[in-house]
Design a protein around this motif. Structure first.
Motif, PDB file in Angstrom:
ATOM      1  N   MET A   1      -6.683   3.023   5.116  1.00 20.11           N
ATOM      2  CA  MET A   1      -5.863   3.390   3.965  1.00 20.11           C
ATOM      3  C   MET A   1      -5.693   4.905   3.904  1.00 20.11           C
ATOM      4  SD  MET A   1      -6.734   3.081  -0.055  1.00 20.11           S
ATOM      5  CE  MET A   1      -7.242   4.779  -0.132  1.00 20.11           C
ATOM      6  N   SER A   2      -4.477   5.322   3.652  1.00 21.16           N
ATOM      7  CA  SER A   2      -4.250   6.772   3.563  1.00 21.16           C
ATOM      8  C   SER A   2      -4.651   7.284   2.197  1.00 21.16           C
ATOM      9  CB  SER A   2      -2.771   7.070   3.804  1.00 21.16           C
ATOM     10  OG  SER A   2      -2.429   6.717   5.118  1.00 21.16           O
ATOM     11  N   ARG A   3      -5.411   8.365   2.206  1.00 25.15           N
ATOM     12  CA  ARG A   3      -5.789   8.975   0.933  1.00 25.15           C
ATOM     13  C   ARG A   3      -4.746  10.009   0.535  1.00 25.15           C
ATOM     14  NH1 ARG A   3     -11.895  10.034  -0.294  1.00 25.15           N
ATOM     15  NH2 ARG A   3     -11.064   9.261  -2.233  1.00 25.15           N
ATOM     16  N   LEU A   4      -4.472  10.922   1.491  1.00 28.12           N
ATOM     17  CA  LEU A   4      -3.540  12.004   1.208  1.00 28.12           C
ATOM     18  C   LEU A   4      -2.232  11.695   1.914  1.00 28.12           C
ATOM     19  CD1 LEU A   4      -3.299  15.010   0.077  1.00 28.12           C
ATOM     20  CD2 LEU A   4      -3.647  15.659   2.453  1.00 28.12           C
ATOM     21  N   VAL A   5      -1.138  11.726   1.177  1.00 28.11           N
ATOM     22  CA  VAL A   5       0.170  11.452   1.763  1.00 28.11           C
ATOM     23  C   VAL A   5       1.118  12.605   1.445  1.00 28.11           C
ATOM     24  CG1 VAL A   5       2.140   9.889   1.826  1.00 28.11           C
ATOM     25  CG2 VAL A   5      -0.171   8.968   1.552  1.00 28.11           C
TER      26      VAL A   5
ATOM     27  N   LEU B   1       3.048  13.549   6.507  1.00 19.32           N
ATOM     28  CA  LEU B   1       1.746  13.398   7.151  1.00 19.32           C
ATOM     29  C   LEU B   1       0.904  12.474   6.283  1.00 19.32           C
ATOM     30  CD1 LEU B   1      -0.159  14.628   9.443  1.00 19.32           C
ATOM     31  CD2 LEU B   1      -0.989  16.181   7.682  1.00 19.32           C
ATOM     32  N   ALA B   2       0.163  11.603   6.926  1.00 15.94           N
ATOM     33  CA  ALA B   2      -0.743  10.732   6.185  1.00 15.94           C
ATOM     34  C   ALA B   2      -2.161  10.966   6.679  1.00 15.94           C
ATOM     35  CB  ALA B   2      -0.350   9.267   6.381  1.00 15.94           C
ATOM     36  N   VAL B   3      -3.055  11.211   5.755  1.00 15.15           N
ATOM     37  CA  VAL B   3      -4.453  11.465   6.101  1.00 15.15           C
ATOM     38  C   VAL B   3      -5.278  10.301   5.583  1.00 15.15           C
ATOM     39  CG1 VAL B   3      -6.397  13.049   5.882  1.00 15.15           C
ATOM     40  CG2 VAL B   3      -4.058  13.940   5.909  1.00 15.15           C
ATOM     41  N   ALA B   4      -5.986   9.636   6.497  1.00 23.64           N
ATOM     42  CA  ALA B   4      -6.784   8.481   6.088  1.00 23.64           C
ATOM     43  C   ALA B   4      -8.202   8.903   5.733  1.00 23.64           C
ATOM     44  CB  ALA B   4      -6.817   7.453   7.220  1.00 23.64           C
TER      45      ALA B   4
ATOM     46  N   THR C   1       9.171  22.951  -2.192  1.00 21.12           N
ATOM     47  CA  THR C   1      10.549  23.052  -2.666  1.00 21.12           C
ATOM     48  C   THR C   1      11.148  21.658  -2.803  1.00 21.12           C
ATOM     49  OG1 THR C   1      10.681  25.128  -1.450  1.00 21.12           O
ATOM     50  CG2 THR C   1      12.745  24.218  -2.256  1.00 21.12           C
ATOM     51  N   THR C   2      10.862  20.809  -1.798  1.00 20.25           N
ATOM     52  CA  THR C   2      11.262  19.399  -1.904  1.00 20.25           C
ATOM     53  C   THR C   2      10.092  18.539  -1.461  1.00 20.25           C
ATOM     54  OG1 THR C   2      12.027  19.252   0.381  1.00 20.25           O
ATOM     55  CG2 THR C   2      13.648  19.989  -1.270  1.00 20.25           C
ATOM     56  N   GLY C   3      10.169  17.259  -1.754  1.00 20.34           N
ATOM     57  CA  GLY C   3       9.145  16.320  -1.322  1.00 20.34           C
ATOM     58  C   GLY C   3       7.969  16.295  -2.274  1.00 20.34           C
ATOM     59  N   ARG C   4       6.996  15.414  -1.964  1.00 17.49           N
ATOM     60  CA  ARG C   4       5.844  15.329  -2.852  1.00 17.49           C
ATOM     61  C   ARG C   4       4.566  15.022  -2.089  1.00 17.49           C
ATOM     62  NH1 ARG C   4       5.320  11.267  -6.856  1.00 17.49           N
ATOM     63  NH2 ARG C   4       4.561   9.402  -5.804  1.00 17.49           N
ATOM     64  N   VAL C   5       3.457  15.384  -2.712  1.00 16.83           N
ATOM     65  CA  VAL C   5       2.127  15.170  -2.142  1.00 16.83           C
ATOM     66  C   VAL C   5       1.374  14.260  -3.094  1.00 16.83           C
ATOM     67  CG1 VAL C   5      -0.004  16.279  -1.404  1.00 16.83           C
ATOM     68  CG2 VAL C   5       2.158  17.494  -1.169  1.00 16.83           C
ATOM     69  N   THR C   6       0.742  13.223  -2.557  1.00 15.28           N
ATOM     70  CA  THR C   6      -0.089  12.386  -3.424  1.00 15.28           C
ATOM     71  C   THR C   6      -1.481  12.264  -2.822  1.00 15.28           C
ATOM     72  OG1 THR C   6       0.730  10.416  -2.293  1.00 15.28           O
ATOM     73  CG2 THR C   6       1.790  10.997  -4.382  1.00 15.28           C
ATOM     74  N   LEU C   7      -2.471  12.253  -3.695  1.00 19.08           N
ATOM     75  CA  LEU C   7      -3.862  12.051  -3.285  1.00 19.08           C
ATOM     76  C   LEU C   7      -4.362  10.812  -4.015  1.00 19.08           C
ATOM     77  CD1 LEU C   7      -6.347  13.094  -1.749  1.00 19.08           C
ATOM     78  CD2 LEU C   7      -6.901  14.476  -3.750  1.00 19.08           C
ATOM     79  N   ASP C   8      -4.717   9.782  -3.266  1.00 10.40           N
ATOM     80  CA  ASP C   8      -5.096   8.491  -3.847  1.00 10.40           C
ATOM     81  C   ASP C   8      -4.028   7.995  -4.817  1.00 10.40           C
ATOM     82  OD1 ASP C   8      -7.381   8.353  -2.399  1.00 10.40           O
ATOM     83  OD2 ASP C   8      -8.672   9.178  -3.982  1.00 10.40           O
TER      84      ASP C   8
END
Lengths: 257, 284
Positions: free
Chosen positions: B1-5, B30-33, B62-69
């Protein structure tokens, strides 16, 4: 001599005292040697005698005490209001934008030019003296504290954020401790300026203090007393500066080179 | 499962004095598991530090998004611990107080702070230096403290921005092994920025190779060193032995043959990474 090579403590003290000796010797030679008219410049011996007379007969010690209290009173007022305001300005940019232009303007108002107004508003009592010192030191102090706090290392602030700090933690546990040694040095500097303003305040409309004694001596053309008064201020300044420096080194051991 | 996406994250800096804006980072995903050790590898100006700062919340995309869990990252927080390349210990705090900083911000009791700080001081080998101020420490010890400070918060992911870049070779090797040991025993998730090919291959289980102008991830490579596999079977203790042996098999003071000698155990992976970094951009 190679540049930037440090000297030992003993050499440093010797050299520092050395210039006092040279200065004193030149003064003695010029006056006792008869090169300068005694009316314009008293010799060291006359100054010492005048000083002794001032202290033993005229109660000059009380004047010294009054002057010291005025300096520290006005300085404390400026510090109590100025340091928190400066910290707030350094930390929060809207507050800085609100106060900074006015304080930059007020900084250039000549404090001694306020004396007639201050006498009109506050009379010739202690309040007028304290206010003059306050005006003379407050605006400079606020700006210097604001610049110090505002120039806190950004990477330390960022590190604190990544460690979970919020706004109050950033101000209280990063901006404040990192600026504290420089703020203390600023206070030491401003205390020196307060000493120049107290004498200005006492030259006009005062009935006590070192400055008052100097104006009295002016009427009597007693250059010995005038020089003694100036020397006393210098000695007090030197001592308070040394105490301040020692205190700063005790309080902030981490900031020493 | 990816934690950081990271989803199509880009960063454009506004132009200086009316100049054109600078695109530091092209849209990047990038996906960090969980328990990944990912190296962002690339030359100066490829946007790898910008990417890391966006993940830390110190910079906004500037664009895009980062999610953690699953939760969007909008600001810095204690769930993403960071170690910087520059020395960022608080100079007015001792080693121990520095490590307690984040714990105190979280409002932990003094007893808890003391216990956790002592654990991580021992973990990074700084016993006896608790009362030292940062400027009394060497660069390597300062970075050990910074690592302990970040770990003490028990972050979900550890972000490291060329943390050993300013250290000498011997100290860097020791620090690399220390970090790997912690990663393996504590099951940490790590995002590590470096420009050192050698370091990336030695440390990571996945390397994201980035290129400059435009800054983007060119290719992701899985690094599967045999030593790593054996160490996983036998635990962290044995891991450092053979790995460091392989790493130091090159000439003792030679700096030339570095990448090849260090990747002797996995020549294919090393050659691939080198080709990605050095070769023309079309050969991937």
């Amino acid at each position: 001599m190679r540049p930037l090579v440090p000297v030992s403590t003993a050499t440093k003290v010797l050299l520092g005292v050395g210039f006092f000796v040279v200065f004193f010797a030149a003064w003695t030679a010029a006056t006792l040697g008869g090169y300068v008219n005694r009316t314009f410049l008293a010799d060291p011996l006359t100054m010492a005698v005048a000083g002794w007379r001032l202290l033993s007969v005229h109660g000059f010690a009380r004047d010294i005490g009054v002057t010291i209290w005025r300096v520290f009173g006005g300085f404390a007022l400026a510090a109590i209001v100025g340091v928190p305001l400066g910290i707030a300005m350094g930390a929060w940019k809207p507050i800085e934008a609100f106060f900074e232009p006015f304080i930059s303007f007020a900084r250039y108002l000549p404090a001694s030019g306020f004396i007639p107004l201050l006498i009109l508003w506050a009379g010739i009592g202690e309040a007028e003296k304290l206010l003059l010192i306050f005006i003379g030191s407050f605006f400079q102090l606020v700006l210097m504290v604001a610049v110090t706090v505002g120039s806190t290392r950004r990477d330390l602030v960022e590190a604190a954020y990544t460690l979970g700090a919020r706004a109050s933690g950033i101000v209280g546990r990063v901006l404040l401790p990192s600026s504290a040694p420089t703020i203390a040095e600023t206070l030491r500097l401003v205390l020196g300026w307060a000493w120049t303003y107290v004498i200005v305040a006492e030259l006009i409309g005062a009935s006590s203090g070192i400055g008052h004694m100097i104006t009295d001596s002016q009427a009597l053309l007693d250059t010995g007393q005038i020089i003694f008064g100036i020397v006393v201020i210098g000695v007090i300044g030197l001592v308070s500066d040394y105490l301040f420096k020692t205190l700063n080194q005790r309080l902030f051991p981490w900031s020493l080179a | 499962m990816s934690r950081l996406v990271l989803d199509e994250v880009s960063r454009t800096f506004p132009g200086v004095r009316g100049g054109p804006p600078t695109r530091a980072l092209e849209p990047t995903s990038l996906a960090v598991a969980d328990n990944d050790f990912i190296c962002l590898l690339g030359p100066s100006g490829c946007g790898k530090s910008t990417l890391l700062r966006i993940v830390a919340g110190l910079d906004r995309p500037t664009t895009g998004r980062v999610t953690l869990d699953g939760a969007p990252v909008t600001a810095p927080g204690a769930d993403r611990g960071m170690v910087f390349q520059s020395y960022t210990l608080f100079p007015w705090l001792t080693v121990e107080q520095n490590i307690r900083f984040g714990l105190r911000e979280q409002g932990l009791s003094t007893a808890e702070q003391t216990r956790i700080a002592a654990h991580y001081i021992a973990r990074v080998g700084l016993e006896g230096f608790e009362r030292h101020y940062p400027k009394m420490l060497s660069g390597g010890m300062q970075q050990r403290t910074a690592l302990a400070r970040a770990l003490a918060n028990d972050p979900k992911i550890l972000l490291l921005d060329e943390p050993f870049g300013a250290l000498d070779n011997q100290t860097r090797s020791l620090m690399q092994e220390l970090l790997l040991g912690i990663w393996e025993s504590d099951r940490k998730t790590v995002l590590f920025v470096t420009h050192d090919i050698d370091e990336a291959i030695f440390m990571a289980n996945r390397v994201a190779v980035m290129t400059a102008r435009p800054g983007r991830i060119k290719r992701e490579l899985v690094i599967d060193l045999p030593q790593r596999a054996s160490s996983r079977a036998h635990g962290p203790r044995q891991r450092t032995g053979p790995a460091s042996g392989a790493r130091r098999s090159g000439p003792p003071n030679g700096t030339s043959a570095r990448p090849r000698s260090s990747t002797a155990g996995a020549p294919a992976a090393g050659a691939a990474v080198e080709a990605e970094v050095a070769g023309p951009s079309s050969n991937s």
